[in-house]
Design a protein around this motif. Structure first.
Motif, PDB file in Angstrom:
ATOM      1  N   ASP B 129       0.646  -0.989   0.059  1.00 48.86           N
ATOM      2  CA  ASP B 129       0.086  -0.059  -0.037  1.00 48.86           C
ATOM      3  C   ASP B 129       0.780   1.267  -0.051  1.00 48.86           C
ATOM      4  O   ASP B 129       1.416   1.571   0.951  1.00 48.86           O
ATOM      5  N   CYS B 130       0.936   1.786  -1.257  1.00 44.77           N
ATOM      6  CA  CYS B 130       1.953   2.979  -1.320  1.00 44.77           C
ATOM      7  C   CYS B 130       1.098   4.289  -1.390  1.00 44.77           C
ATOM      8  O   CYS B 130       0.234   4.402  -2.160  1.00 44.77           O
ATOM      9  N   THR B 131       1.837   5.285  -0.770  1.00 43.49           N
ATOM     10  CA  THR B 131       1.410   6.621  -1.116  1.00 43.49           C
ATOM     11  C   THR B 131       1.863   7.093  -2.380  1.00 43.49           C
ATOM     12  O   THR B 131       2.462   6.560  -3.087  1.00 43.49           O
ATOM     13  N   PRO B 132       0.981   7.987  -2.988  1.00 41.03           N
ATOM     14  CA  PRO B 132       1.470   8.383  -4.405  1.00 41.03           C
ATOM     15  C   PRO B 132       2.951   8.918  -4.591  1.00 41.03           C
ATOM     16  O   PRO B 132       3.657   8.496  -5.448  1.00 41.03           O
ATOM     17  N   GLU B 133       3.363   9.485  -3.394  1.00 36.85           N
ATOM     18  CA  GLU B 133       4.751   9.956  -3.428  1.00 36.85           C
ATOM     19  C   GLU B 133       5.742   8.754  -3.527  1.00 36.85           C
ATOM     20  O   GLU B 133       6.719   8.672  -4.397  1.00 36.85           O
ATOM     21  N   LYS B 134       5.481   7.724  -2.850  1.00 37.74           N
ATOM     22  CA  LYS B 134       6.298   6.764  -2.699  1.00 37.74           C
ATOM     23  C   LYS B 134       6.148   5.843  -3.999  1.00 37.74           C
ATOM     24  O   LYS B 134       7.387   5.596  -4.498  1.00 37.74           O
ATOM     25  N   LYS B 135       5.118   5.835  -4.493  1.00 39.34           N
ATOM     26  CA  LYS B 135       4.775   5.145  -5.889  1.00 39.34           C
ATOM     27  C   LYS B 135       5.712   5.927  -6.949  1.00 39.34           C
ATOM     28  O   LYS B 135       6.644   5.172  -7.639  1.00 39.34           O
ATOM     29  N   GLU B 136       5.589   6.955  -6.856  1.00 45.97           N
ATOM     30  CA  GLU B 136       6.553   7.924  -7.775  1.00 45.97           C
ATOM     31  C   GLU B 136       8.011   7.555  -7.472  1.00 45.97           C
ATOM     32  O   GLU B 136       8.616   7.300  -8.561  1.00 45.97           O
ATOM     33  N   TYR B 137       8.268   7.723  -6.383  1.00 45.72           N
ATOM     34  CA  TYR B 137       9.737   7.348  -6.219  1.00 45.72           C
ATOM     35  C   TYR B 137      10.324   6.143  -6.575  1.00 45.72           C
ATOM     36  O   TYR B 137      11.333   5.941  -7.269  1.00 45.72           O
ATOM     37  N   LEU B 138       9.290   5.011  -6.039  1.00 50.66           N
ATOM     38  CA  LEU B 138       9.884   3.690  -6.518  1.00 50.66           C
ATOM     39  C   LEU B 138       9.873   3.504  -8.108  1.00 50.66           C
ATOM     40  O   LEU B 138      10.815   3.015  -8.527  1.00 50.66           O
ATOM     41  N   GLU B 427      20.587   2.581   2.920  1.00 55.48           N
ATOM     42  CA  GLU B 427      19.810   1.539   3.533  1.00 55.48           C
ATOM     43  C   GLU B 427      18.310   2.162   3.517  1.00 55.48           C
ATOM     44  O   GLU B 427      18.349   3.292   3.927  1.00 55.48           O
ATOM     45  N   GLY B 428      17.668   1.299   3.534  1.00 53.62           N
ATOM     46  CA  GLY B 428      16.122   1.970   3.743  1.00 53.62           C
ATOM     47  C   GLY B 428      15.253   2.687   2.570  1.00 53.62           C
ATOM     48  O   GLY B 428      14.202   3.062   2.794  1.00 53.62           O
ATOM     49  N   CYS B 429      15.926   3.219   1.604  1.00 51.56           N
ATOM     50  CA  CYS B 429      15.305   4.152   0.733  1.00 51.56           C
ATOM     51  C   CYS B 429      14.377   3.579  -0.102  1.00 51.56           C
ATOM     52  O   CYS B 429      13.344   4.123  -0.388  1.00 51.56           O
ATOM     53  N   ILE B 430      14.231   2.160  -0.439  1.00 41.89           N
ATOM     54  CA  ILE B 430      13.284   1.428  -1.139  1.00 41.89           C
ATOM     55  C   ILE B 430      12.029   1.203  -0.113  1.00 41.89           C
ATOM     56  O   ILE B 430      11.168   1.665  -0.585  1.00 41.89           O
ATOM     57  N   GLN B 431      12.438   0.865   1.272  1.00 42.77           N
ATOM     58  CA  GLN B 431      11.389   0.612   1.907  1.00 42.77           C
ATOM     59  C   GLN B 431      10.594   1.742   2.213  1.00 42.77           C
ATOM     60  O   GLN B 431       9.319   1.921   2.455  1.00 42.77           O
ATOM     61  N   SER B 432      11.337   2.986   2.429  1.00 38.30           N
ATOM     62  CA  SER B 432      10.636   4.018   2.859  1.00 38.30           C
ATOM     63  C   SER B 432      10.055   5.021   1.764  1.00 38.30           C
ATOM     64  O   SER B 432       9.281   5.966   2.057  1.00 38.30           O
ATOM     65  N   GLY B 433      10.565   4.575   0.668  1.00 36.79           N
ATOM     66  CA  GLY B 433      10.295   5.453  -0.332  1.00 36.79           C
ATOM     67  C   GLY B 433      10.900   6.719  -0.455  1.00 36.79           C
ATOM     68  O   GLY B 433      10.437   7.644  -1.043  1.00 36.79           O
ATOM     69  N   LYS B 434      11.942   6.901   0.371  1.00 38.32           N
ATOM     70  CA  LYS B 434      12.284   8.322   0.639  1.00 38.32           C
ATOM     71  C   LYS B 434      13.846   8.496   0.132  1.00 38.32           C
ATOM     72  O   LYS B 434      14.648   7.631   0.297  1.00 38.32           O
ATOM     73  N   ASP B 435      13.986   9.493  -0.633  1.00 38.35           N
ATOM     74  CA  ASP B 435      15.387   9.691  -0.982  1.00 38.35           C
ATOM     75  C   ASP B 435      16.439  10.078  -0.213  1.00 38.35           C
ATOM     76  O   ASP B 435      16.249  10.612   0.913  1.00 38.35           O
ATOM     77  N   VAL B 436      17.753   9.407  -0.193  1.00 38.16           N
ATOM     78  CA  VAL B 436      18.608   9.836   0.596  1.00 38.16           C
ATOM     79  C   VAL B 436      18.958  11.324   0.945  1.00 38.16           C
ATOM     80  O   VAL B 436      19.425  11.553   1.785  1.00 38.16           O
ATOM     81  N   SER B 437      18.719  12.053   0.024  1.00 40.78           N
ATOM     82  CA  SER B 437      18.815  13.634   0.166  1.00 40.78           C
ATOM     83  C   SER B 437      17.932  13.899   1.330  1.00 40.78           C
ATOM     84  O   SER B 437      18.141  15.003   1.763  1.00 40.78           O
ATOM     85  N   GLN B 438      17.061  13.209   1.794  1.00 38.94           N
ATOM     86  CA  GLN B 438      16.220  13.561   2.931  1.00 38.94           C
ATOM     87  C   GLN B 438      16.695  13.040   4.020  1.00 38.94           C
ATOM     88  O   GLN B 438      16.380  13.023   4.876  1.00 38.94           O
ATOM     89  N   GLY B 439      17.803  12.153   3.885  1.00 38.86           N
ATOM     90  CA  GLY B 439      18.467  11.589   5.349  1.00 38.86           C
ATOM     91  C   GLY B 439      18.219   9.983   5.203  1.00 38.86           C
ATOM     92  O   GLY B 439      17.753   9.273   4.296  1.00 38.86           O
ATOM     93  N   CYS B 440      19.115   9.363   5.921  1.00 41.58           N
ATOM     94  CA  CYS B 440      19.132   8.070   6.136  1.00 41.58           C
ATOM     95  C   CYS B 440      19.193   7.503   7.540  1.00 41.58           C
ATOM     96  O   CYS B 440      18.720   8.351   8.362  1.00 41.58           O
TER      97      CYS B 440
END
Lengths: 281, 687
Positions: B129-138, B427-440
């Motif tokens: 179940d992905c948010t639209p942002e996460k979907k876009e990111y993946l 680590e974790g960028c795929i799972q969170s759908g968040k880019d490393v530019s926003q932290g790790c």
């Protein structure tokens, strides 16, 4: 008792076993033509100036109280805006010198090293050297000497040492006189004392092109060292053209009579013939 | 060195043959404007940029090479227009160029599975179940993999055309499938590294190459596919590849490109990780004598002298590395800062010397600097009002606290451009759908510490002459510094050359250094940044040894107005120290565990100290002694001052003269003059 030193150099790696601190005693009875430490020749403190970077601003001249001849007052040292001037040579009390050196005792011991006395000719300040050596008994003590020293004094100094590095500059007395200003007789006598002393030692030959790099001189030197139990090695130190670099700084001329631009012979094979370990460095 | 490697060196290093394939492209902002016109967001633009780069690359494969890839597009376009950049700058703190940089991606996160497998992992995440942002990111991540794979396919075609079966075969397998050989793994690494640069990420470190590549190396050795010689040759070819396009890499100066590699180091169980491949890397570096990759050695109290000797042989080559880091200090330091045990043991260095964690650290360890010089210059006017030295010292403490508040308040709301490829290796960028530019996992900020020696020496001079001997009045000291010692040159000379200095094993002076560093560490203690990270104090200077000196008035240590500071954690430039033993004794007195952001003691030794095996062993003993005494990091250089002076006059004769600058090695003749001169001044300190 006071002595005169002109440098204390930490992390000396060519002055005996391990990492060492080398103390340079000022003054030398020899005048080797190739000497690269001219500030070690005179027994007195001297002014030393790095002339190359001098901008001739005149501040040193303006402050000088004795323009007719340097009295080593040191006033011009602080006057130089570029820090190009210093007094080489400092009177020190043996106890103070020893205390300073002992500060690094643990460090030097851990690195398998100790303290080495060089110069100048360290034995030329024999009493001062002896007193300092005695105070340093807990540390490994070495010397770099020309071996030009009264034999009785030399024997006494040897008894305070753990390691000796001695020069044999020439086996021929006449040539020795010509190029160093002194006879090699005392030196060769002291070499015999050294061989019998049981102290580990190293012989150095400053190899000067056309002066002492002949096969014959190497052969005669090797003969002196055959079957010597405590000899680590003979080291051939090739003459370096930068030897004259510091003469101008102490207002002296560098005028060697040998050919400075010829490469010296560093053939260790002759020593091998006599089973004397030898290497060029 | 084999004949083949000599051929490569001639082609890529001496002749720079690869440059002739470069096409012309200058970023005039057209692309950014077009992307803006299309209303693309920053992530979309980052993907488009990579697409632009890889699609415009003109593959060229040499018939004989085994590891391919050269850059032909010379410049990487910005994704924002000038106006947009201005707006971002208004709303955010922009670190350097606003790109993800100076971290250590875990290449093995892509190399080990291969892209096909990685796609499955991303698609599985998309099923959730992905948010639209996460979907876009993946989906963007999938696009990035496709772009790189398509680029690799074009290289395969080029290899076929060039008749290079080896490269064609490699690209037939990777990056889609997992590599099966050391060669394929190296080509994979080269591809990823290359694509990071094309993504406008920079200071792309290589990390623990000897660990993550080891399984491939060992498998080839065990199967007999490679022997030591052929493995060395491949390693050397990879090392050469790090130098093919490095003139295009982003950095402060030519050579400052962050391609650092870390060898060895303790495992959490206390065993040593240094292996055959580590050894091979040292040998490769020794034979090649190239500035990249820059070798770092991790050591500890049980590191045998023989390893230091190997390192010293490399130092002798005059490359300015290896740089050493002490696990016994760095690991406890990282644990104290909250890094997990396994991560602390896995540390590497960033571009220069900052300690970071592979694959988990999005730290910005060089976000700014504490200016120790400023602690003096901004309090000096109040010196006459101080009745005791201690009361002046309190003012200095106040300055440290004040600067800390400033530094901390500046580093807020950091923005970096998205870095999808980098994120695939964090680590974790795929799972969170968040880019490393926003932290790790780790988002800590580190501050350098520039000009420590200048501040310590100034304090020591003030204490001695103003308060103890009372030979210089406080007013006089202030006015001399304000007027750059005009008319007081003799006093200045005394302050420069006769006053007590940090580096002479003088406890009373060294305590001041310890005090300043403790205060800097205390001031940051308990503070957190808006990414949930902490702040780390350090002893590095980076370019601040030049930048932070320029506008600073003269200081009580006799330093002239504008005169440069010492590089990193080192004695002041102009002083005549008692010697290297005193230096390391002094510099190991502070509590370095508290200030281990990174920043080495820098020691220069004349090249004559490396004359024979015996003296090389003693240099190695000296290096070891620094770490046995609790030093954190050391950079040691074999130098020849005359050579550098001559190189300034006749640069044409010294094209290969390599020097260490602040945390990296570069070609001397390619440096700006101020850095050349600083290095020559540093040399005057050398023994």
């Amino acid at each position: 008792m006071y002595g005169t030193i002109f440098d204390i150099k930490q992390f000396a790696v060519f002055d005996g076993p391990g990492i060492r601190t080398t103390v340079f005693l000022k003054g030398c009875p020899l005048r080797c033509e190739w000497c690269h430490n001219p500030e070690g020749l005179s027994f007195s403190p001297q002014l030393m100036v790095s002339k190359a970077a001098c901008t001739h601003c005149g501040r040193c001249k303006a402050i000088c109280p004795s323009p007719s001849g340097c009295i080593v007052c040191g006033k011009c040292v602080r006057a130089c805006p570029l820090g190009l001037r210093r007094i080489t040579g400092k009177h020190v009390e043996a106890a103070d010198l020893a205390a300073k050196l002992l500060k690094d005792r643990t460090y030097l011991e851990k690195q398998g090293g100790g303290v080495t006395f060089s110069g100048g000719e360290p034995t030329a300040q024999g009493e001062f050297l002896l007193e300092t050596l005695r105070l340093l008994r807990p540390i490994h003590r070495a010397i770099e000497t020309s071996g030009y020293c009264a034999p009785d004094l030399f024997r006494e100094i040897l008894s305070e040492l753990d390691y000796v590095i001695m020069d044999i500059k020439h086996t021929d007395d006449a040539l020795h006189r010509r190029y160093t200003g002194v006879s090699n007789q005392k030196i060769l006598r002291n070499l015999e004392q050294l061989k019998k002393s049981g102290k580990p030692f190293r012989i150095r030959i400053p190899v000067i092109p056309g002066v002492n790099d002949s096969e014959e001189n190497f052969r005669e030197t090797a003969k002196l060292l055959t079957d010597t139990e405590h000899l680590d090695t003979v080291e051939l130190l090739p003459y370096h053209q930068t030897a004259g670099a510091k003469y101008e700084m102490v207002d002296m001329d560098y005028k060697p009579s040998f050919q400075t631009d010829r490469l010296p012979n560093l053939n260790t094979a002759i020593f091998a013939e006599y089973n004397v370990p030898c290497r060029a460095i | 060195m084999t004949e083949y490697i000599e051929t490569l060196l001639k082609r890529f290093i001496a002749d720079k043959d690869q440059k002739k394939y470069r096409i012309s492209f200058t970023d005039d902002g057209t692309l950014a404007a077009a992307w803006k016109g299309e209303n693309l967001n920053d992530l979309q633009r980052a993907v488009r940029r990579l697409q632009f780069m890889l699609e415009n690359e003109v593959p060229h494969v040499y018939p004989d090479e085994k590891i391919a890839l050269i850059r032909t597009v010379p410049q990487i376009p910005e994704i924002f227009t000038e106006q947009e950049r201005e707006e971002i700058r208004k709303a955010h703190y922009i670190h350097e160029q606003g790109k993800v940089c100076n971290i250590n991606p875990e290449y093995i996160r892509l190399i080990a599975p291969g892209f096909d497998q990685k796609r499955l992992e991303i698609r599985a995440e998309l099923q959730k179940d992905c948010t639209p942002e996460k979907k876009e990111y993946l989906e963007a991540l999938l696009t990035v993999l496709d772009l790189i794979q398509a680029f690799a396919a074009r290289y395969r075609e080029a290899a076929e055309k060039a008749g290079n079966e080896t490269v064609a075969k490699t690209f037939a397998r990777i990056p889609a499938k997992a590599p099966e050989t050391y060669l394929e793994a190296l080509q994979f690494l080269r591809l990823l590294h290359y694509c990071l640069w094309c993504s406008f990420n920079y200071h792309n470190t290589l990390g623990r190459f000897d660990q993550y590549m080891y399984p491939y190396y060992r498998a080839d050795i065990e199967s007999g596919r490679l022997d030591r010689g052929s493995a060395l040759e491949l390693t050397e070819e990879f090392f050469i590849s790090c130098n093919k396009d490095s003139d295009l890499y982003t950095g402060m100066q030519q050579g400052d490109n962050g391609q650092s590699m870390v060898l060895g180091g303790l495992n959490p169980d206390g065993s040593e990780s240094y292996n055959d491949l580590s050894d091979l890397c040292l040998q490769a570096s020794l034979e090649l004598r190239l500035i990249d990759p820059k070798i770092n050695l991790r050591v500890n109290r049980n590191t045998p002298l023989s390893l230091y000797e190997k390192g010293t042989h490399l130092t002798q080559k005059g490359l300015g590395f290896p740089q050493y880091a002490n696990d016994d200090i760095v690991i406890p330091a990282l644990k104290r800062w909250g890094y997990e045990e396994a991560d602390a043991y896995n540390y590497v260095v960033a571009a220069c010397w900052e300690f970071i964690i592979p694959g988990r650290g999005a730290d910005i360890p060089n976000i700014n600097t504490m200016s120790y010089v400023r602690t003096i210059t901004e309090t000096l006017d109040l010196l006459p009002s101080c009745e005791t030295f201690e009361s002046y010292l309190e003012l200095v403490h106040g300055s440290i606290l004040r600067q800390t508040e400033e530094l901390v308040s500046l580093a807020k709301n950091v923005y970096m451009e998205p870095a999808p490829l980098m994120s695939l290796m964090m680590e974790g960028c795929i799972q969170s759908g968040k880019d490393v530019s926003q932290g790790c996992r780790y988002n800590n900020y580190g501050f350098h510490g520039a000009g420590l020696s200048t501040a310590v020496d100034s304090l020591a001079a003030i204490r001695k002459y103003v308060f103890e001997e009372k030979t210089i009045s406080a007013e006089k000291m202030v006015s001399m510094c304000r007027t750059n010692f005009a008319g007081c040159e003799e006093i200045q000379n005394m302050l420069r050359y006769e006053a007590p200095k940090f580096g002479n094993d003088d406890d009373s002076v060294d305590e001041l250094a310890k005090q300043l560093l403790d205060w800097a560490a205390d001031a940051l203690e308990g503070k957190t940044n808006d990414r949930g990270g902490i702040y780390r104090a350090g002893t590095g200077s980076a370019m601040y040894y030049v930048w932070d000196s320029r506008d600073r008035i003269a200081t009580p240590d006799g330093r002239r107005e504008g005169e440069e500071l010492a590089c990193n954690y080192s004695p002041s430039l102009f002083i005549r120290c008692e010697g290297p033993v005193s230096i390391i004794k002094s510099f190991t007195k502070p509590d370095l565990v508290r200030v281990s952001n990174g920043g080495p003691l820098t020691i220069e030794l004349t090249d004559t100290m490396f004359r024979n095996e015996e003296s090389i062993r003693k240099v190695a003993m000296f290096v070891k002694s620094f770490f046995d005494m609790g030093g954190h990091q050391m950079q040691i250089n074999a130098v020849n001052r005359e050579k550098m002076l001559d190189a300034k006059k006749h640069p044409e004769n010294y094209k290969n003269l390599i020097v260490r600058v602040w945390g990296w090695s570069g070609y001397f003749v390619e440096l700006d003059e101020c850095y050349q001169d600083h290095i020559i001044k540093r040399m005057e300190l050398s023994v």
